[in-house]
Design an enzyme around this catalytic site. Structure first.
Site, PDB file in Angstrom:
ATOM      1  N   ASP A   1       0.870  -1.177   0.000  1.00  0.00           N
ATOM      2  CA  ASP A   1       0.000   0.000   0.000  1.00  0.00           C
ATOM      3  C   ASP A   1       0.907   1.227   0.000  1.00  0.00           C
ATOM      4  O   ASP A   1       1.617   1.488   0.971  1.00  0.00           O
ATOM      5  CB  ASP A   1      -0.906  -0.014   1.224  1.00  0.00           C
ATOM      6  CG  ASP A   1      -1.993   1.051   1.150  1.00  0.00           C
ATOM      7  OD1 ASP A   1      -2.073   1.743   0.127  1.00  0.00           O
ATOM      8  OD2 ASP A   1      -2.754   1.179   2.124  1.00  0.00           O
TER       9      ASP A   1
ATOM     10  N   ASP B   1      -2.693   2.388  -6.236  1.00  0.00           N
ATOM     11  CA  ASP B   1      -1.632   2.442  -5.226  1.00  0.00           C
ATOM     12  C   ASP B   1      -1.613   1.232  -4.296  1.00  0.00           C
ATOM     13  O   ASP B   1      -1.037   1.298  -3.216  1.00  0.00           O
ATOM     14  CB  ASP B   1      -1.773   3.721  -4.394  1.00  0.00           C
ATOM     15  CG  ASP B   1      -3.101   3.796  -3.656  1.00  0.00           C
ATOM     16  OD1 ASP B   1      -3.981   2.952  -3.920  1.00  0.00           O
ATOM     17  OD2 ASP B   1      -3.264   4.706  -2.814  1.00  0.00           O
ATOM     18  N   GLU B   2      -2.198   0.130  -4.726  1.00  0.00           N
ATOM     19  CA  GLU B   2      -2.338  -1.021  -3.822  1.00  0.00           C
ATOM     20  C   GLU B   2      -2.368  -2.304  -4.634  1.00  0.00           C
ATOM     21  O   GLU B   2      -3.000  -2.370  -5.683  1.00  0.00           O
ATOM     22  CB  GLU B   2      -3.633  -0.863  -3.026  1.00  0.00           C
ATOM     23  CG  GLU B   2      -3.927  -1.957  -2.037  1.00  0.00           C
ATOM     24  CD  GLU B   2      -5.265  -1.723  -1.354  1.00  0.00           C
ATOM     25  OE1 GLU B   2      -5.659  -2.596  -0.553  1.00  0.00           O
ATOM     26  OE2 GLU B   2      -5.923  -0.700  -1.616  1.00  0.00           O
TER      27      GLU B   2
END
Length: 444
Positions: free
Chosen positions: A11, A106-107
């Site tokens: 993350d 973003d993960e």
């Protein structure tokens, strides 16, 4: 569950704000808020410096402005820059394993068992530390938090335990010792309404949840939800890491502890739901043409209303605007138990920033007015509209970004990711020498 800690969850930390701080050296170490900057805007991402003052995602921008000190930068989104950075990170993850499951921009999850790795606790710890260092170098300083465990649920919780720039490996057999002291909100699927309902019977931690029987839990929150929480409280999660996650729609909903009738509260809930949906669309690089409102009334009757647009959208403001219109046609006199907002008819990401104008509606035929129309426009020649954070270039002053604009002027700070904090200049908003630009080159 697996025998080895072979599921990795990454993350990236305050991702949008981190990219802005990387590309704008004058903002490093300062509070930064990314999102809608107008009076009805909402926060998409707040830097950790801004979070220290209470700013957070989905908060109205106006509230964040009240909380944060003078000097906080409130910027619009630059999704081309975020996507380019994300692609660099995802490429590094695919070097570790062919099984990478991007959850958003973003993960992502990584199945380390599909690669040639030492899956002992020391082995995966060293692997994760090396990955974090490589990400920081390849992205120009963006950091990420990593969790590794025997399941996706444990890995994701691990990545949240030591933010920012954290690394947590949960050894096999120690899952419950790690999970049980945590608040129930740490589990996926436990939102504010579910947490409040659980708190009413004294369930505040995952350990408290573990002590509930399956019958008690399903009677409290429903069959499907209760069964899922029952398993997660026991670290029972056998979901595989999958590389293809083709979603047909993105939605968010909230069940209220008490029926809502107050128009202001309902409007605020719509804004929050639209922010969650729009942020997920932007992070996954998709947009949709159909906005749907779901309502459950005081008598448990459920209805949906939808509107299809000529062009796909992902802007939370536009989604909220349409959802407000749909809610206006619903009888709310007896109170509402649930609100939901969704976007369907998804396609690859098609818009460039948080400030695109709403499109023409084709079902029914009408025009959706701008969510934030200009106030009292003065007569005269059209003036270029600039938004805070936008990349620009000037033939003499070089590359920079918009600090602010108004009264037919635009203020620009001329700097880039590899410069020192640059000078500030104010120019005419229609200066022909000032032009929008692509994101700066940050490659080390």
């Amino acid at each position: 569950m697996r025998r080895e800690p072979s599921v990795l969850h990454l993350d990236l930390d305050a991702f949008f704000a981190a990219v802005e701080q990387r590309d704008k050296p004058s903002l490093r170490g300062r509070p930064v808020v990314v999102g809608g900057t107008g009076g009805r805007g909402v926060v998409s991402t707040a830097s950790y410096e801004a979070r220290a003052f209470g700013a957070r995602s989905a908060m109205p921008t106006a509230e964040a402005r009240r909380l944060c000190p003078a000097g906080t930068a409130f910027l619009g989104g630059r999704f081309a820059a975020y996507r380019r950075t994300s692609e660099v990170v995802m490429a590094l993850l695919r070097e570790l394993s062919p099984l990478v499951e991007p959850v958003s921009i973003d993960e992502a999850y990584v199945d380390l068992a599909a690669g040639d790795h030492d899956l002992s606790v020391p082995g995966v710890t060293a692997l994760a530390a090396d990955l974090k260092a490589r990400i920081a170098v390849a992205t120009g300083g963006v950091t990420g938090s990593v969790g590794i465990g025997t399941s996706k649920a444990v890995a994701k919780i691990g990545s949240e335990l030591d933010k920012p720039d954290g690394l947590t490996v949960v050894p096999p057999g120690e899952e419950l010792a790690v999970l049980h002291p945590l608040p129930v909100r740490a589990l996926g699927g436990v939102g504010p309404a579910t947490a409040e309902r659980l708190a009413q019977i004294g369930v505040k931690t995952i350990g408290d949840l573990h002590r509930l029987s399956l019958v008690d839990l399903t009677s409290l929150v429903g069959q499907a939800h209760g069964a899922g929480l029952y398993r997660l409280a026991r670290a029972d999660d056998d979901r595989p890491v999958v590389t293809d996650r083709e979603a047909k729609s993105v939605s968010a909903e909230e069940t209220f502890a008490r029926d809502l009738t107050d128009p202001a509260r309902l409007a605020a809930e719509i804004e929050a739901l639209a922010t969650r949906v729009g942020s997920r669309l932007q992070r996954s690089g998709t947009s949709g043409r159909t906005v749907t409102l779901k309502v459950r009334r005081y008598d448990f009757s459920t209805l949906t209303r939808s509107q299809t647009l000529a062009h796909a959208v992902d802007d939370p403001r536009q989604i909220a605007e349409i959802a407000h219109r749909l809610l206006g046609a619903v009888d709310r006199s007896g109170g509402l138990r649930l609100l939901g907002v969704g976007v369907s008819g998804l396609s690859p990401y098609a818009q460039g920033d948080l400030f695109a104008e709403p499109s023409e509606v084709v079902q029914p035929v009408e025009v959706v007015e701008p969510a934030e129309p200009p106030a009292d426009p003065a007569p005269g020649p059209a003036v270029v509209l600039w938004y805070p954070g936008q990349d620009v270039v000037h033939p003499e002053l070089g590359s920079g970004w918009v600090w602010g604009s108004g009264l037919n002027r635009v203020t620009v700070r001329f700097e880039g990711p590899r410069t020192t904090p640059g000078p500030v200049r104010t120019l005419a908003a229609d200066d022909p020498d000032l032009q929008p630009a692509d994101p700066p080159d940050w490659t080390p």
